[in-house]
Each structure stands twice: as structure tokens, then as C-alpha cells.
Design an enzyme around this catalytic site. Structure first.
Site, PDB file in Angstrom:
ATOM      1  N   ASP A 131       0.861  -1.189   0.000  1.00  0.00           N
ATOM      2  CA  ASP A 131       0.000   0.000   0.000  1.00  0.00           C
ATOM      3  C   ASP A 131       0.898   1.239   0.000  1.00  0.00           C
ATOM      4  O   ASP A 131       1.849   1.329   0.763  1.00  0.00           O
ATOM      5  CB  ASP A 131      -0.876  -0.028   1.263  1.00  0.00           C
ATOM      6  CG  ASP A 131      -1.927   1.064   1.269  1.00  0.00           C
ATOM      7  OD1 ASP A 131      -3.125   0.730   1.327  1.00  0.00           O
ATOM      8  OD2 ASP A 131      -1.564   2.261   1.228  1.00  0.00           O
ATOM      9  N   ASP A 136      -4.090   2.318  -4.841  1.00  0.00           N
ATOM     10  CA  ASP A 136      -2.737   2.351  -4.283  1.00  0.00           C
ATOM     11  C   ASP A 136      -2.408   1.118  -3.466  1.00  0.00           C
ATOM     12  O   ASP A 136      -1.516   1.128  -2.637  1.00  0.00           O
ATOM     13  CB  ASP A 136      -2.542   3.614  -3.430  1.00  0.00           C
ATOM     14  CG  ASP A 136      -3.077   3.465  -2.028  1.00  0.00           C
ATOM     15  OD1 ASP A 136      -4.080   2.756  -1.853  1.00  0.00           O
ATOM     16  OD2 ASP A 136      -2.481   4.061  -1.110  1.00  0.00           O
ATOM     17  N   GLU A 137      -3.130   0.057  -3.732  1.00  0.00           N
ATOM     18  CA  GLU A 137      -3.020  -1.101  -2.865  1.00  0.00           C
ATOM     19  C   GLU A 137      -3.100  -2.360  -3.714  1.00  0.00           C
ATOM     20  O   GLU A 137      -3.832  -2.396  -4.699  1.00  0.00           O
ATOM     21  CB  GLU A 137      -4.244  -1.036  -1.966  1.00  0.00           C
ATOM     22  CG  GLU A 137      -4.181  -1.684  -0.658  1.00  0.00           C
ATOM     23  CD  GLU A 137      -5.547  -1.551   0.028  1.00  0.00           C
ATOM     24  OE1 GLU A 137      -5.959  -2.546   0.594  1.00  0.00           O
ATOM     25  OE2 GLU A 137      -6.190  -0.489  -0.036  1.00  0.00           O
TER      26      GLU A 137
HETATM   27  P1  TTP Z   1      -5.293   4.844   1.689  1.00  0.00           P
HETATM   28  O1  TTP Z   1      -4.229   3.888   1.276  1.00  0.00           O
HETATM   29  O2  TTP Z   1      -6.314   4.360   2.675  1.00  0.00           O
HETATM   30  O3  TTP Z   1      -4.665   6.147   2.325  1.00  0.00           O
HETATM   31  P2  TTP Z   1      -3.307   6.904   1.974  1.00  0.00           P
HETATM   32  O4  TTP Z   1      -2.561   6.215   0.887  1.00  0.00           O
HETATM   33  O5  TTP Z   1      -3.618   8.345   1.742  1.00  0.00           O
HETATM   34  O6  TTP Z   1      -2.513   6.820   3.324  1.00  0.00           O
HETATM   35  P3  TTP Z   1      -1.784   5.533   3.998  1.00  0.00           P
HETATM   36  O7  TTP Z   1      -1.981   4.379   3.084  1.00  0.00           O
HETATM   37  O8  TTP Z   1      -0.364   5.918   4.131  1.00  0.00           O
HETATM   38  O9  TTP Z   1      -2.461   5.350   5.314  1.00  0.00           O
HETATM   39  O10 TTP Z   1      -6.076   5.344   0.422  1.00  0.00           O
HETATM   40  C1  TTP Z   1      -5.423   5.568  -0.821  1.00  0.00           C
HETATM   41  C2  TTP Z   1      -5.957   6.802  -1.495  1.00  0.00           C
HETATM   42  O11 TTP Z   1      -7.356   6.657  -1.717  1.00  0.00           O
HETATM   43  C3  TTP Z   1      -5.783   8.051  -0.672  1.00  0.00           C
HETATM   44  O12 TTP Z   1      -4.523   8.691  -0.901  1.00  0.00           O
HETATM   45  C4  TTP Z   1      -6.936   8.895  -1.110  1.00  0.00           C
HETATM   46  C5  TTP Z   1      -8.004   7.903  -1.523  1.00  0.00           C
HETATM   47  N1  TTP Z   1      -9.022   7.837  -0.462  1.00  0.00           N
HETATM   48  C6  TTP Z   1     -10.153   8.630  -0.552  1.00  0.00           C
HETATM   49  O13 TTP Z   1     -10.308   9.361  -1.519  1.00  0.00           O
HETATM   50  N2  TTP Z   1     -11.080   8.596   0.437  1.00  0.00           N
HETATM   51  C7  TTP Z   1     -10.928   7.805   1.552  1.00  0.00           C
HETATM   52  O14 TTP Z   1     -11.793   7.814   2.454  1.00  0.00           O
HETATM   53  C8  TTP Z   1      -9.756   6.989   1.655  1.00  0.00           C
HETATM   54  C9  TTP Z   1      -9.532   6.117   2.856  1.00  0.00           C
HETATM   55  C10 TTP Z   1      -8.829   7.052   0.627  1.00  0.00           C
HETATM   56 MG    MG Z   2      -2.200   4.154   0.961  1.00  0.00          MG
END
Ligand code: TTP
Ligand code: MG
Length: 416
Positions: A19, A114-115
């Protein structure tokens, strides 16, 4: 003896979960290095409605997290830099990220942007160790995208995901085969995917604060409080999760939703928005070569109560009209039952199947619709989504500005 080795090997599975860290924000920081090391929030301007999509780790120190209203984020950290973001940029970075993963193994299941889960069983022989493989992947992501990724490696999806989450930012955590239970036991139940605030409260009420306690709680009690998900959580709490890494194409659902600038009861506006969202869902469904059997409407009211209503179609379809008409029926029913103004509307499709050579193909009206939708898709691919609009969505033109050939959906960064 040999028998046991073979048996163990047959059960031996290694899954990696990767991720990207603060994805949307990090993409912005790569483009504009002046943002590095600062509290940055992607989601929109703080005076607009909507929620935080991504927060830099510096912003998180102020208690800011994803899905928090932008206004709250502003109260917690007025000096934060708020960015509206652009989905096209994130999609591009996401594609490059997935392409790097695909260079390491064909067994990649992307989750969102992103995962991803990777089935890395047996890849030790190629990379020396799975640990080394993860380091190589992280290094390439960093070299080529200037982004940081965190990785978790374990014997199941659920444990790999928790491990990558715990290792953030820029981490790598491997849970050895057989260590799953002891790894999970001390963690708070909220760390288990699928346990939100509500379930956490239910579990707290039962005196279950850690994943270890959850794993030994009587199944009967969990089922009576949490229904079927109680059983799944119970298994996951012991690290037992037999979900396989599923290759793309097998997407389980597609949905689009938007939060309004102002809560509304305007029926024709709600219907127009729902049609627009249905067309966006339909277009992606056709792009993925799938048909849907189940349509779900989502509504959030002024008081933040959120409801979903689903209906199964008599026959799987990928037509905008089938999605929209079902959504509208569900909407009309919901509007008759609840008088509160609506804050958010969304539509999704699930139970996706490969289009079969069904009898519907003999049905000329279904065939005509299919042709029409494909022609619309071609025009939209060339000239943008709003180049072609049904009379019923035209109303939106007066309300929303058009960007990138579409109407922006809140969060603007998620418009697509
Ligand atoms: P995440 O992987 O949950 O969050 P992140 O990458 O910003 O942070 P980290 O992994 O380091 O904790 O989500 C990936 C992307 O998806 C995030 O950058 C923005 C989008 N997203 C939203 O638009 N709304 C949301 O509620 C979430 C959780 C993520
Ligand atoms: Mg992320």
C-alpha cells in the site's frame, strides 16, 4: 516423513500486501517538492463541503484522517495546505505502480488505486527471500515514482494487510508462517479490517478489546451480536483467511457517489444526478467487459444517517438504462419513506458476471440498447463524458461546472 513435507508445502501460502503511503498527497508532493514535510490535505478547499481523501503524515499528527470533514480538518490545523487534487494524476501514478508490481509477479490483485495483494508463494527461489523481493519492489517504486510503499508479508490476506498497515510509513513487516496468532493477539480489535467504530463499540461492550480476545470469544455470542460477519471476524482474528489473490477482471463491484454542495430535496435534481452517476458506472462496467446482477442505491441524509437499498435484476445487464431505472425506483421509494434532505447520493453495481450469450441477445430492444451504449462509449472516449448527454442529465449543466469532460463528483479528486 516425506508425506508431511509435501502436505505442509501444499498448505504453504505467502501473500504480500503493498500500500502506498499517503498516496494522493505524495503524488502532489512529487509534483511540487515545496509541499514536502508539511501538513498537506487532498480533498478540496476547507470552505467547501466534502471530506479529507488523503492527509500527509505531518497533518495526521494533528488528528486529521481520511473521511474527516474538511471543515474539521481546518479547525484542527488551519495552517495545513488544502489541495483539490486531480484524479487523472492519481490514476496515472496508480497504473505505473501496478505495472511495477506486474514486473515481479503475474499474481497481482489490485485493490483500489494504491493497494494490491500479491501471491508470492514460492518466489523465494527467484529473489532469495520474500523479504528481499519486497525490498526490491519498494526500491523500484521509490526510484521510478518517488513514492514510498509499505509492505506486509504473511500466510493470509488479512494478516498481510494488517502487517503492511502496522509497518507504515515506508515499512516492511513479515509475519513468519505459524506466528499469525501471536502477532495478532495483542493488537486492538480496530486494527482488524472490517471492524469500524460501530463494531468496535459492540465488541468493547462484550469486553473484547484485543484481537486475541476476539479469537477466543464464543462464536455463538459473536454471531448473535454481529450476524454472519461475527463468524468471519472470528476466523480472521485467528489469522485464518482462505481468500485467494484474485486476478483483475474479477472486480466485485463498481460504484460512484457524490456529496452535494448543499443538502437537497429537489427530486428532479436527485434523479438527474443519479442518472449521471449510473452512466459513469455503466461505462466502467462495459469497459471491464462485465455485466451486473445487483444494483445498490446509497443515500446519506442531513443527519448523516446512511442507507443502502439493493435490487437484483432479473437478468445481468451492462446498460446505463437498467442501472439508472433500477436506481430511480429505489430512490423514489426511499424519498417516499424519508423526508430529510439528502447530503450524498451514490449508485453501485455488484455480483458481476461475464456477459453470457443470453436469450436477451435475441431480444431486439436489449440489443438496441447495447448498440446505443457502445456508440455513446466511443463518442465519450473521443470527446469526453459530457460530450453526449441524455435529456435528463442536462439539468446538471446549470449547476455543476464541467471539468475534464465530466461533472466533478465530490471529493473532486475522485471524479472519474
Ligand atoms: P489509503 O491507502 O487508505 O490512504 P493513503 O494512501 O492516503 O494513506 P496511507 O496508506 O499511508 O495510510 O487510500 C489511498 C488513497 O485513496 C488516498 O490517498 C486517497 C483515496 N481515499 C479517498 O479518496 N477517500 C478515503 O476515504 C480513503 C480512505 C482514501
Ligand atoms: Mg495508501
Amino acid at each position: 516423513m516425506i508425506y508431511y513435507v509435501c502436505k505442509d508445502m501444499a498448505n504453504y501460502v505467502r501473500i504480500m500486501h503493498i500500500d502506498l503511503d499517503a498516496f494522493f498527497v505524495s503524488v502532489e508532493q512529487v509534483e511540487n517538492p515545496g509541499l514536502e514535510g508539511k501538513p498537506v490535505i487532498v480533498g478540496g478547499r476547507p470552505d467547501r463541503r466534502g471530506v479529507v481523501a488523503s492527509a500527509s503524515y505531518e497533518a495526521r499528527r494533528f488528528g486529521i484522517h481520511a473521511a474527516m470533514p474538511l471543515a474539521t480538518a481546518y479547525r484542527l490545523c488551519p495552517q495545513a495546505i488544502f489541495i483539490e487534487g486531480s484524479f487523472a494524476k492519481y490514476r496515472d501514478a496508480s497504473q505505473r505502480f501496478m505495472a511495477i508490481l506486474a514486473d515481479f509477479t503475474p499474481f497481482v490483485e489490485p485493490v483500489g488505486l494504491d493497494e494490491a495483494y500479491l501471491d508470492v508463494t514460492g518466489f523465494e527461489s527467484l529473489y532469495g527471500s520474500i523479504h528481499q523481493m519486497a525490498l526490491n519492489i519498494k526500491q523500484r517504486i521509490n526510484n521510478e515514482l518517488k513514492l514510498h510503499a509499505s509492505a506486509g508479508v504473511a500466510g493470509s490476506k488479512v494478516v498481510a494487510k494488517i502487517a503492511s498497515d502496522l509497518s507504515k510509513p515506508d515499512g516492511l513487516l513479515e509475519v513468519a508462517d505459524g506466528d499469525e496468532r501471536s502477532f495478532l493477539a495483542p493488537l486492538p480489535v480496530g486494527k482488524l479490517p472490517g471492524i469500524g467504530k460501530k463494531t468496535e463499540r459492540v465488541l468493547q461492550g462484550l469486553g473484547i478489546g484485543t484481537i486475541g480476545k476476539l479469537s477466543v470469544a464464543p462464536l455463538r455470542v459473536l454471531k448473535s451480536h454481529l450476524g454472519v460477519s461475527g463468524e468471519i471476524l472470528h476466523r480472521h482474528a485467528s489469522g485464518i483467511d482462505d481468500r485467494k489473490v484474485e486476478l483483475p477482471g474479477a472486480a466485485k463491484s463498481i460504484s460512484r457517489e457524490t456529496t452535494f454542495g448543499k443538502d437537497t430535496r429537489d427530486r428532479s435534481f436527485l434523479q438527474a444526478t443519479l442518472r449521471y452517476l449510473s452512466e459513469r458506472v455503466g461505462s466502467e462496467l462495459r469497459q471491464r467487459g462485465r455485466q451486473a446482477k445487483c444494483i445498490t442505491l446509497k443515500l446519506r441524509y442531513t443527519d448523516f444517517t446512511t442507507i443502502t437499498r439493493s435490487r437484483t435484476l432479473p437478468q445481468a445487464s451492462d446498460a446505463d438504462q437498467a442501472i439508472a431505472d433500477t436506481g430511480l425506483e429505489l430512490l423514489n421509494k426511499a424519498l417516499a419513506q424519508e423526508k430529510q434532505a439528502i447530503r450524498l447520493i451514490g449508485i453501485g453495481v455488484s455480483n458481476l458476471v461475464e456477459p453470457g450469450r443470453q436469450l436477451a441477445m435475441l431480444d431486439s430492444s436489449a440489443q438496441r440498447l447495447e448498440k446505443l451504449n457502445r456508440a455513446v462509449d466511443r463518442i465519450r472516449q473521443k470527446y469526453g463524458f459530457t460530450a453526449i448527454q441524455t435529456g435528463r442529465t442536462l439539468r446538471l449543466k446549470d449547476i455543476f461546472r464541467e471539468t475534464d469532460g465530466g461533472y466533478p463528483l465530490h471529493t473532486p479528486s475522485l471524479s472519474r
